[in-house]
Design a protein around this motif. Structure first.
Motif: not given
Length: 116
Positions: A90-104
């Motif tokens: 969570k320090e390295r990634r924002s919530d938006a980045d996490g959602a994008a990676i999950l969707d991918e």
């Protein structure tokens, strides 16, 4: 006759004490260190040790570093709490980045028809 030691009534290390047996002690110098909790530490060092006297020494009472300046002792070390793997992510990634990676990742699984 009772069994026992050949040297009865002695203990290990017993014997004459003094400079003659051990040799002369090296000349010593005491250095005073002060910690943030107000403790004073006075370790002794050999005068002719050839090594320099350290600027900091660990206080044996509280474990904090102790310095040679009584007015300005070193600050206690900052201890960071234990972090989980998720906290580091969570320090390295924002919530938006996490959602994008999950969707991918979900899109790739849907392509392989694992998730419908």
């Amino acid at each position: 006759m009772a069994g026992g030691s050949a040297i009865r009534g002695s203990r290990v290390g017993a014997g004459p004490m003094g400079e003659a047996e051990r040799g002369e002690a090296a000349p010593r110098v005491n250095i005073t260190y002060y910690c943030a909790n107000g403790h004073t530490v006075r370790p002794s060092f050999a005068e002719e040790s050839g090594s320099e006297v350290p600027e900091q020494w660990d206080c044996p009472r509280c474990g904090f570093p102790a310095g040679r300046d009584p007015e300005n002792p070193p600050a206690p070390p900052k201890v960071e709490p234990y972090k989980t793997h998720l906290a580091y992510v969570k320090e390295r990634r924002s919530d938006a980045d996490g959602a994008a990676i999950l969707d991918e990742a979900l899109a790739k699984l849907r392509e392989r028809r694992i998730i419908v």
